[in-house]
Design a protein around this motif. Structure first.
Motif, PDB file in Angstrom:
ATOM      1  N   VAL A   1      25.689  35.169  10.880  1.00  0.00           N
ATOM      2  CA  VAL A   1      24.420  35.445  10.210  1.00  0.00           C
ATOM      3  C   VAL A   1      23.246  35.388  11.185  1.00  0.00           C
ATOM      4  O   VAL A   1      22.320  36.193  11.113  1.00  0.00           O
ATOM      5  N   VAL A   2      23.286  34.436  12.097  1.00  0.00           N
ATOM      6  CA  VAL A   2      22.147  34.163  12.989  1.00  0.00           C
ATOM      7  C   VAL A   2      22.449  34.668  14.395  1.00  0.00           C
ATOM      8  O   VAL A   2      23.482  34.330  14.976  1.00  0.00           O
ATOM      9  N   ASN A   3      21.541  35.462  14.925  1.00  0.00           N
ATOM     10  CA  ASN A   3      21.632  35.907  16.317  1.00  0.00           C
ATOM     11  C   ASN A   3      20.488  35.266  17.102  1.00  0.00           C
ATOM     12  O   ASN A   3      19.321  35.394  16.730  1.00  0.00           O
ATOM     13  N   LEU A   4      20.821  34.563  18.176  1.00  0.00           N
ATOM     14  CA  LEU A   4      19.842  33.828  18.966  1.00  0.00           C
ATOM     15  C   LEU A   4      19.781  34.378  20.381  1.00  0.00           C
ATOM     16  O   LEU A   4      20.813  34.508  21.045  1.00  0.00           O
TER      17      LEU A   4
ATOM     18  N   HIS B   1      13.978  33.805  20.115  1.00  0.00           N
ATOM     19  CA  HIS B   1      14.042  35.073  19.400  1.00  0.00           C
ATOM     20  C   HIS B   1      15.268  34.982  18.497  1.00  0.00           C
ATOM     21  O   HIS B   1      16.402  35.074  18.958  1.00  0.00           O
ATOM     22  N   VAL B   2      15.005  34.768  17.211  1.00  0.00           N
ATOM     23  CA  VAL B   2      16.074  34.500  16.245  1.00  0.00           C
ATOM     24  C   VAL B   2      16.049  35.576  15.169  1.00  0.00           C
ATOM     25  O   VAL B   2      14.994  35.882  14.607  1.00  0.00           O
ATOM     26  N   THR B   3      17.205  36.159  14.896  1.00  0.00           N
ATOM     27  CA  THR B   3      17.336  37.162  13.846  1.00  0.00           C
ATOM     28  C   THR B   3      18.325  36.666  12.802  1.00  0.00           C
ATOM     29  O   THR B   3      19.454  36.288  13.140  1.00  0.00           O
TER      30      THR B   3
ATOM     31  N   PHE C   1      12.292  35.684  13.878  1.00  0.00           N
ATOM     32  CA  PHE C   1      11.454  34.610  14.405  1.00  0.00           C
ATOM     33  C   PHE C   1      11.297  34.841  15.907  1.00  0.00           C
ATOM     34  O   PHE C   1      12.287  34.836  16.643  1.00  0.00           O
ATOM     35  N   ASN C   2      10.073  35.050  16.353  1.00  0.00           N
ATOM     36  CA  ASN C   2       9.783  35.230  17.769  1.00  0.00           C
ATOM     37  C   ASN C   2       8.694  34.219  18.109  1.00  0.00           C
ATOM     38  O   ASN C   2       7.501  34.493  17.956  1.00  0.00           O
ATOM     39  N   THR C   3       9.085  33.046  18.570  1.00  0.00           N
ATOM     40  CA  THR C   3       8.197  31.886  18.618  1.00  0.00           C
ATOM     41  C   THR C   3       8.264  31.191  19.958  1.00  0.00           C
ATOM     42  O   THR C   3       9.337  31.043  20.541  1.00  0.00           O
ATOM     43  N   SER C   4       7.116  30.738  20.433  1.00  0.00           N
ATOM     44  CA  SER C   4       7.042  30.013  21.697  1.00  0.00           C
ATOM     45  C   SER C   4       7.735  28.660  21.592  1.00  0.00           C
ATOM     46  O   SER C   4       7.759  28.020  20.529  1.00  0.00           O
TER      47      SER C   4
ATOM     48  N   SER D   1      15.788  22.534  21.683  1.00  0.00           N
ATOM     49  CA  SER D   1      16.499  22.473  20.403  1.00  0.00           C
ATOM     50  C   SER D   1      15.520  22.611  19.243  1.00  0.00           C
ATOM     51  O   SER D   1      14.367  22.181  19.313  1.00  0.00           O
ATOM     52  N   ASN D   2      15.990  23.222  18.182  1.00  0.00           N
ATOM     53  CA  ASN D   2      15.231  23.393  16.963  1.00  0.00           C
ATOM     54  C   ASN D   2      16.238  23.718  15.864  1.00  0.00           C
ATOM     55  O   ASN D   2      17.455  23.610  16.085  1.00  0.00           O
ATOM     56  N   TYR D   3      15.764  24.139  14.707  1.00  0.00           N
ATOM     57  CA  TYR D   3      16.695  24.484  13.638  1.00  0.00           C
ATOM     58  C   TYR D   3      16.038  25.418  12.634  1.00  0.00           C
ATOM     59  O   TYR D   3      14.814  25.428  12.457  1.00  0.00           O
TER      60      TYR D   3
END
Length: 277
Positions: free
Chosen positions: A22-25, A33-35, A71-74, A92-94
């Motif tokens: 589901v998640v592409n990082l 950059h998370v899709t 999500f395209n976040t610093s 790391s994040n979630y």
């Protein structure tokens, strides 16, 4: 007008779908950059609501584009955590989907959480060569009696288009944002229309090896954004996440048209032409 096609990779969605599907990082040295594939997510969580999905907190929402949440976040934002040692940098994040009361809109819990991590070696770099066609010359098509005109493709490293990137080939970092201007060379008595732009491994691209950026004057994908037009240039940017890095270099090509300044027909307007072409 030559037809170009976006290369897509499809995977089967079924009962065995997991969050890794589901998640592409993709990570740069500065950004996440998370899709999130909303359709695939629904096969795991049928009652999922994309508006309730965030990167760690409710101030970090994604941007919905079709069936994807982007999500395209610093790394400086959204409570990203950094751990360092002599060997690596670990960010790391979630992702989290909050459960929200339909009447009060108050968060009551979490439906799911998916951890994200990016590891870098100190001073690690990743880049590709970007080769402008014919030393930055666009492929031009004339409209009506417009003859003898030229257009040029130039690249910039900033959104203000102040710092031109020079060289042939140009070297760009994988994951960086590439700012592009397709501008008229002389002839201010006409207006320039950028019909198509694409990247390819060849100067004369084939449909199977081309990745469109602009198609029929429309943004061709989620990582390309048209910033604006004047009568003499078009500006847009693309994120180099999806440029085909397995090639040593790629070419950027644009097809352009020219029209009289007094021609206000639809074919001579700088608007998306998808509905009519």
């Amino acid at each position: 007008m030559d037809m170009t096609h976006l290369l897509l990779l499809f995977s089967t969605v079924g009962a065995t779908t997991v969050m890794q599907d589901v998640v592409n990082l993709t990570c740069t040295h500065e950004t996440w950059h998370v899709t999130v594939d909303i359709q695939k997510l629904a096969s795991i969580y049928p009652n999922s609501v994309s508006e309730n999905i965030y990167l760690s907190n409710v101030f970090c929402a994604g941007a919905r584009q079709g069936n994807h949440l982007i999500f395209n976040t610093s790394f400086d934002d959204c409570n990203t955590q950094l751990k360092t040692n002599n060997m690596s940098l670990k960010y790391s994040n979630y992702l989290i989907e909050y459960a929200v009361d339909l009447q009060t809109h108050v968060v009551t819990g979490a439906k799911w959480r998916y951890d994200l991590q990016c590891d870098f070696l100190p001073n690690e770099t990743d880049s590709t060569s970007l080769v402008p066609v014919n030393n930055n010359t666009a492929t031009a098509h004339k409209s009506g009696s417009m003859d003898g005109h030229e257009a040029a493709i130039t690249f910039y490293s900033d959104s203000l288009y102040e710092n031109e990137t020079r060289g042939n080939p140009l070297e760009i970092n994988i994951g960086s944002r590439v700012y592009v201007q397709v501008g008229m060379v002389g002839s201010p008595d006409t207006k320039l229309l950028v019909d198509n732009c694409f990247v390819s491994e060849k100067i004369k691209p084939e449909a199977a090896t081309s990745l469109p950026l602009i198609q029929n004057r429309c943004e061709a994908n989620h990582f390309t954004h048209i910033i604006g037009h004047t009568e003499v240039f078009t500006r847009f940017y693309f994120d180099a996440f999806d440029v085909p890095h397995h090639y040593d270099s790629v070419y950027v090509t644009c097809d352009v048209s020219y029209c009289s300044l007094m021609d206000f027909s639809r074919k001579c307007q700088n608007i998306c032409q998808k509905s009519t072409l």
